[in-house]
Design a protein around this motif. Structure first.
Motif, short mmCIF file in Angstrom:
data_model
loop_
_atom_site.label_atom_id
_atom_site.label_comp_id
_atom_site.label_asym_id
_atom_site.label_seq_id
_atom_site.Cartn_x
_atom_site.Cartn_y
_atom_site.Cartn_z
N LYS A 38 0.82 -1.21 0.00
CA LYS A 38 0.00 0.00 0.00
C LYS A 38 0.85 1.26 0.00
N LEU A 39 2.15 1.10 0.31
CA LEU A 39 2.98 2.30 0.37
C LEU A 39 4.21 2.23 -0.53
N TRP A 45 3.87 1.54 -4.37
CA TRP A 45 3.22 2.68 -5.03
C TRP A 45 4.16 3.86 -5.14
N HIS A 46 4.82 4.12 -4.03
CA HIS A 46 5.74 5.25 -4.05
C HIS A 46 6.83 5.03 -5.09
#
Ligand SMILES: Nc1ncnc2c1ncn2[C@@H]1O[C@H](COP(=O)(O)OP(=O)(O)O)[C@@H](O)[C@H]1O
Ligand SMILES: [Mg+2]
Lengths: 242, 249
Positions: free
Chosen positions: B161-162, B165-166
């Protein structure tokens, strides 16, 4: 609700905090103020369970903090939004990660509450700094935390937005009081919002003086009574920065 | 309208090339004129397009495989210091081996068919993908990581989720490097041993001294590279619209 017991922290050789003793009662709003580098963020990160103190301990609701938990939320100086998520999806992040179930309607309510109704599907970069910080506030509130830790949440904003947001925060706090530990650089903001203002001494941080703010709410900036308390806090700050 | 300038540039170069072959009366065996090259293509359009498809397919399959293998490798490397210490230096060393030196071995192991070409493509593509994914995930701002930690997020949440994506904008940088390398990898494989593909056409045209055919094949390779590259650019615009506006952290 929050109890710091002789909390001290050292980073490598750097002493950041030296024996903090502080209690925050349930639904109390405590502002922490002090020079930059005196360990305010460290204090919050310890309370959030992100950092284990070198010495001492922190209790939240009677239990020693060893890891982050759902009942404590942390808000940063910058909005810390995920740029690929819409406003709504950002607000819903805690629900997803903490597994809080369906919270959409609550997220909409919260956004409405801070005047961001209609912006749900925007991406963060389409919003102003103040709006982004409001989204961040909604995200904290979605978690419905008993304890809110706020690390200079308004200090990156311009003066007008700042005043607006502190008024909103007062309103939210009046509607549903929570225990808040609020770090700020601004004496006026501290006095406006808090029940008590804690002045920390410079590094290594320790509690220098605590000033009560015995004023009825709602409060508005610029009132004479506020100025009086502000002067007391400034004097106390002056002692530690002199 | 944005297409006008690149087309003008292309026309200018082709025109200069053509002019040079006429003015200096270059032997077409050394440097065929654009006309000769077009002629070569028009002699065997079906055959050449077929070879183009073969090479494109090798490049795309190898590229896709590199993504499928490379991203998980990056996840493991970022996720575990032990794995990183164990395998990252090896990966770097592996990448330092000139791929062209490995090509004959790859052909010996995997034969003249498409397998050896796809493997060559993977060998050249995977490293930029692993590096860009890993460094993108590592460069996730500390504040966002702390936000996730403060929500008692699991490692899986933190990664999917982090961090991933980043990393997306940086992953695309790696993908764009890889996709052009992919075509090169396929051609290297075909040079060393193949029965089809544009690389094969080029190497056999050398033997039969058909320079304009080789040029036609090269032109097609260039077209394939450009098409694949811009397909990725389009995908990037769709997938990471926020990256053009990186004001927000
Ligand atoms: N992760 C870290 N590693 C090393 N030193 C740190 C770290 N975080 C903070 N410090 C040091 O601890 C001191 C207090 O930092 P901080 O709590 O961020 O202060 P404040 O928020 O009051 O400005 C500073 O001197 C800072 O340099
Ligand atoms: Mg700080």
């Amino acid at each position: 609700m929050i109890a710091f017991q002789r909390v001290a922290h050292t980073f490598g050789g750097v002493r950041a905090l030296a024996g903090i003793d502080l209690e925050v009662a349930e639904h109390e709003f405590v502002a922490v103020i002090g020079r930059s580098g005196c360990g305010k963020s460290t204090l919050l990160r310890i309370a959030a369970g992100l950092l284990t103190p070198s010495r001492g301990r922190v209790l939240v609701a009677g239990e020693e903090v060893t890891a982050p938990c759902r009942d404590v939320s942390l808000m940063f100086q910058r909005p810390a939004l995920l740029p690929w998520r819409s406003v709504l999806a950002n607000v819903l992040l805690p629900a997803e990660v903490l597994g809080l179930g369906e919270q959409r309607s609550r997220a909409h309510e919260l956004l409405e509450l801070v005047g961001l109704g209609g912006f749900e599907e925007r991406l963060p970069h389409e919003l102003s700094g103040g709006m982004q910080q409001r989204v961040s506030l909604c995200r904290s509130l979605l978690q419905d935390p008993g304890v809110m830790l706020m690390d200079e949440p308004f200090s990156a904003l311009d003066a007008i937005t700042r005043t607006e947001l502190s008024e909103e925060l007062q309103r939210i706090q009046r509607e549903q009081p929570r225990t808040v530990l609020f770090v700020t650089h601004s004496v006026d903001e501290a006095v406006l919002l808090a029940d008590r203002v804690v002045v920390l001494s410079p590094r290594p941080g320790r509690v220098h003086e605590i000033t009560d703010v015995p004023l009825a709410r709602p409060r508005a900036l610029g009132r004479a009574e506020l100025d009086e308390v502000s002067r007391a806090v400034r004097a106390s700050l002056g002692e530690v920065t002199a | 309208m944005k297409a006008v300038l690149p087309v003008l540039g292309l026309l200018a170069i082709v025109g200069a090339w053509w002019l040079a072959t006429i003015v200096f009366r270059v032997d077409p065996f050394l440097l065929p004129s654009p006309g000769d090259v077009a002629g070569s293509f028009l002699e065997l359009p079906g055959y050449l397009l077929e070879q183009t498809l073969v090479t494109s397919w090798e490049a795309v399959a190898g590229f896709a495989l590199s993504v499928v293998i490379g991203v998980p490798i990056a996840l493991l490397v970022v996720g575990s210091t032990v794995l990183e210490r164990m395998f990252y230096p090896l990966l770097v060393a592996l990448n330092a081996v000139p791929k062209i030196a490995v090509a004959p071995l790859v052909v010996v192991w995997f034969g003249f068919g498409i397998g050896s070409k796809v493997l060559m493509v993977v060998l050249v593509c995977i490293f930029p993908i692993v590096i860009s994914t890993a460094s993108g995930m590592r460069s996730t701002p500390n504040e966002l990581v702390e936000l996730f930690r403060s929500l008692a997020a699991s490692r899986a949440h933190e990664f999917f989720k982090l961090r991933l994506w980043h990393a997306l904008p940086q992953i695309f940088v790696g993908l764009k490097v890889s996709i052009t390398l992919a075509v090169v990898g396929a051609v290297i494989g075909e040079f060393v041993g193949a029965r089809a593909g544009l690389g094969y056409v080029i190497s056999t045209s050398g033997a039969s001294a058909d320079t304009s055919l080789a040029f036609a094949a090269m032109a097609l390779l260039a077209v394939v590279s450009v098409v694949l590259f811009y397909a990725l650019v389009l995908l990037e615009r769709k997938l990471v619209p926020w990256a053009e506006e990186r004001r927000v952290v």
